[in-house]
Design a protein around this motif. Structure first.
Motif, mmCIF file in Angstrom:
data_model
loop_
_atom_site.group_PDB
_atom_site.id
_atom_site.type_symbol
_atom_site.label_atom_id
_atom_site.label_comp_id
_atom_site.label_asym_id
_atom_site.label_seq_id
_atom_site.Cartn_x
_atom_site.Cartn_y
_atom_site.Cartn_z
ATOM 1 N N ARG A 227 51.109 53.193 38.292
ATOM 2 C CA ARG A 227 50.940 52.511 37.019
ATOM 3 C C ARG A 227 51.966 51.398 36.907
ATOM 4 O O ARG A 227 53.010 51.421 37.572
ATOM 5 N N PHE A 228 51.698 50.417 36.049
ATOM 6 C CA PHE A 228 52.561 49.258 35.896
ATOM 7 C C PHE A 228 52.457 48.743 34.466
ATOM 8 O O PHE A 228 51.479 49.039 33.767
ATOM 9 N N PRO A 229 53.429 47.962 34.009
ATOM 10 C CA PRO A 229 53.353 47.373 32.663
ATOM 11 C C PRO A 229 52.186 46.395 32.594
ATOM 12 O O PRO A 229 52.186 45.358 33.253
ATOM 13 N N LEU A 230 51.191 46.718 31.798
ATOM 14 C CA LEU A 230 49.928 45.991 31.839
ATOM 15 C C LEU A 230 50.033 44.561 31.312
ATOM 16 O O LEU A 230 49.293 43.677 31.759
ATOM 17 N N GLY A 231 50.951 44.308 30.415
ATOM 18 C CA GLY A 231 50.993 43.012 29.758
ATOM 19 C C GLY A 231 51.357 41.841 30.643
ATOM 20 O O GLY A 231 51.180 40.684 30.239
ATOM 21 N N HIS A 232 51.840 42.083 31.868
ATOM 22 C CA HIS A 232 52.263 40.990 32.748
ATOM 23 C C HIS A 232 51.188 40.550 33.735
ATOM 24 O O HIS A 232 51.368 39.562 34.434
ATOM 25 N N LEU A 233 50.100 41.272 33.831
ATOM 26 C CA LEU A 233 48.982 40.853 34.680
ATOM 27 C C LEU A 233 48.011 40.053 33.816
ATOM 28 O O LEU A 233 47.558 40.528 32.770
ATOM 29 N N VAL A 234 47.678 38.837 34.254
ATOM 30 C CA VAL A 234 46.837 37.978 33.408
ATOM 31 C C VAL A 234 45.492 37.644 34.031
ATOM 32 O O VAL A 234 44.598 37.156 33.337
ATOM 33 N N GLY A 235 45.293 37.874 35.321
ATOM 34 C CA GLY A 235 44.008 37.519 35.903
ATOM 35 C C GLY A 235 43.812 38.033 37.310
ATOM 36 O O GLY A 235 44.769 38.359 38.026
ATOM 37 N N ILE A 236 42.532 38.112 37.715
ATOM 38 C CA ILE A 236 42.139 38.512 39.081
ATOM 39 C C ILE A 236 41.173 37.456 39.605
ATOM 40 O O ILE A 236 40.187 37.126 38.931
ATOM 41 N N ARG A 237 41.481 36.908 40.793
ATOM 42 C CA ARG A 237 40.570 35.946 41.399
ATOM 43 C C ARG A 237 40.046 36.525 42.711
ATOM 44 O O ARG A 237 40.823 37.009 43.538
ATOM 45 N N PHE A 238 38.742 36.451 42.882
ATOM 46 C CA PHE A 238 38.096 36.920 44.107
ATOM 47 C C PHE A 238 37.670 35.705 44.912
ATOM 48 O O PHE A 238 36.857 34.890 44.456
ATOM 49 N N ALA A 295 33.080 45.343 41.318
ATOM 50 C CA ALA A 295 34.157 46.324 41.166
ATOM 51 C C ALA A 295 35.401 45.677 40.566
ATOM 52 O O ALA A 295 36.048 46.251 39.677
ATOM 53 N N LEU A 296 35.748 44.471 41.028
ATOM 54 C CA LEU A 296 36.917 43.774 40.480
ATOM 55 C C LEU A 296 36.698 43.409 39.015
ATOM 56 O O LEU A 296 37.639 43.426 38.208
ATOM 57 N N THR A 297 35.467 43.074 38.655
ATOM 58 C CA THR A 297 35.167 42.765 37.258
ATOM 59 C C THR A 297 35.351 43.988 36.378
ATOM 60 O O THR A 297 35.871 43.895 35.253
ATOM 61 N N ASP A 298 34.935 45.161 36.868
ATOM 62 C CA ASP A 298 35.133 46.391 36.100
ATOM 63 C C ASP A 298 36.621 46.646 35.854
ATOM 64 O O ASP A 298 37.021 47.062 34.761
ATOM 65 N N ILE A 299 37.447 46.409 36.875
ATOM 66 C CA ILE A 299 38.891 46.586 36.721
ATOM 67 C C ILE A 299 39.435 45.587 35.711
ATOM 68 O O ILE A 299 40.241 45.928 34.828
ATOM 69 N N ALA A 300 39.010 44.322 35.812
ATOM 70 C CA ALA A 300 39.495 43.285 34.900
ATOM 71 C C ALA A 300 39.115 43.591 33.454
ATOM 72 O O ALA A 300 39.919 43.385 32.531
ATOM 73 N N LEU A 301 37.892 44.081 33.231
ATOM 74 C CA LEU A 301 37.461 44.413 31.876
ATOM 75 C C LEU A 301 38.297 45.549 31.303
ATOM 76 O O LEU A 301 38.651 45.540 30.122
ATOM 77 N N LEU A 302 38.595 46.553 32.130
ATOM 78 C CA LEU A 302 39.402 47.667 31.648
ATOM 79 C C LEU A 302 40.821 47.210 31.332
ATOM 80 O O LEU A 302 41.422 47.647 30.350
ATOM 81 N N PHE A 303 41.392 46.315 32.174
ATOM 82 C CA PHE A 303 42.738 45.801 31.952
ATOM 83 C C PHE A 303 42.764 44.679 30.912
ATOM 84 O O PHE A 303 43.838 44.254 30.497
ATOM 85 N N ARG A 308 37.610 35.773 37.961
ATOM 86 C CA ARG A 308 36.790 34.640 38.414
ATOM 87 C C ARG A 308 36.531 34.797 39.903
ATOM 88 O O ARG A 308 37.259 35.488 40.609
ATOM 89 N N CYS A 309 35.480 34.141 40.356
ATOM 90 C CA CYS A 309 35.097 34.180 41.762
ATOM 91 C C CYS A 309 34.951 32.741 42.266
ATOM 92 O O CYS A 309 34.250 31.940 41.640
#
Length: 315
Positions: A227-238, A295-303, A308-309
């Motif tokens: 686990r990690f402090p969630l507030g510091h992750l802002v995006g996932i790019r595929f 799968a990455l979108t599901d993670i991004a929605l939960l976080f 973006r792709c």
């Protein structure tokens, strides 16, 4: 056979004595025909009865499984998932934090109406300390070539996220019973989506979770969680590398609002990058591209972070 012909002969002799030879012969023939018809009818009836008994016996043997079959069924039997889930943990709490994605309608945000309890708006499944969801892949074309491809991808994704996030933030790692495991396996197995991992291989078990107060985010793979402090992750790019001169491939980039740790830099650098990535050892295909991005979108929605792709030619 002797008695079969003896009776007509006796009839011929007795009738001939009183009514003449011709009458005696006719009587003998009539007796012989009567004997034949009677024996045939009795024989057919007996054969039909035996056939019916044999059929009933065979059906009973098929209906009653053998000891080996019963033993095999017992060894493969898995306990059924509980019919109901304890809904007391899913009741709204003052500490539950709704994020923007939670307010969006299903299927992007909260789950469908009939899967919620007490108007709980948090997305995915609701546990004691976190909401969580299963991360899966549809890799049918690749699995045909490499049966272990999906299990390897689950492990790569988990380890990639763990190492990338760990180079920016302080993370906590551990198994069930540790603070890092905000969702235990017993809690996962209560839900139908996860129940089949109870007696099966957990190499395909990857779950993303977010604490109910939205302070922590994390992933679980097999028996390990981080686990990690969630507030510091802002995006996932595929990043999808389309085959050109090269064979193509995939990169996952994570973007943060803090610079990378000095200890994580691989060499002297005039600045600290705000994003880092990891490659997935997975052959390019349209199905694989869609499957991983889903799968990455599901993670991004939960976080509750952006996803973006992008595509580029692998030259």
């Amino acid at each position: 056979m002797f008695y079969f012909f003896a009776i007509p002969v006796v009839v011929i002799f007795l009738v001939k004595t009183h009514f003449g030879l011709l009458t005696g012969l006719l009587s003998g023939v009539a007796t012989l025909v009567t004997e034949y018809v009677l024996v045939s009818w009795l024989g057919g009836k007996t054969m039909r009865k035996q056939a019916a008994l044999a059929a009933a016996s065979g059906a009973a043997e098929h209906a009653q499984p053998s000891a080996d079959t019963l033993a095999l069924a017992a060894s493969l039997a898995a306990p059924a998932a509980p019919a109901t889930v304890d809904t007391s943990v899913r009741v709204w709490r003052p500490t539950d934090r709704y994020l923007p994605v939670d307010e969006l309608p299903y299927p992007i945000g909260r789950r469908s109406f009939d899967e919620r309890d007490n108007e709980q708006l948090l997305p995915s499944y609701i546990g004691e300390t976190a909401c969580f969801d299963l991360i899966g892949f549809a890799l049918s074309d690749n699995v045909k070539r490499e049966p272990n491809a999906e299990a390897l991808l689950h492990k790569q994704l988990y380890e990639g996220f763990r190492e990338a996030i760990g180079s920016y933030l302080d993370i906590e790692t551990g198994g069930d019973g540790t603070p890092a495991a905000m969702v235990s396996f017993d809690e996962l197995a209560k839900f139908p989506t996860f129940a089949h991992f109870r007696n099966g291989s957990r190499a395909l078990l990857t779950a993303a979770f977010r604490s109910r107060d939205a302070v922590w985010g994390g992933l679980r793979h097999d028996g390990e969680s981080f686990r990690f402090p969630l507030g510091h992750l802002v995006g996932i790019r595929f990043m999808v590398w389309v085959p050109a001169r090269g064979g193509g491939g995939y990169t996952v980039d994570l973007v943060f609002n803090v610079p990378r740790k000095q200890s994580a830099l691989k060499g002297p650098s005039p600045y600290n990058s705000f994003y880092t990535g990891f490659n997935l050892d997975l052959p390019y295909s349209e199905l694989n591209s869609f499957s991983v991005f889903a799968a990455l979108t599901d993670i991004a929605l939960l976080f509750d972070v952006r996803a973006r792709c992008d595509t580029a030619s692998d030259v």
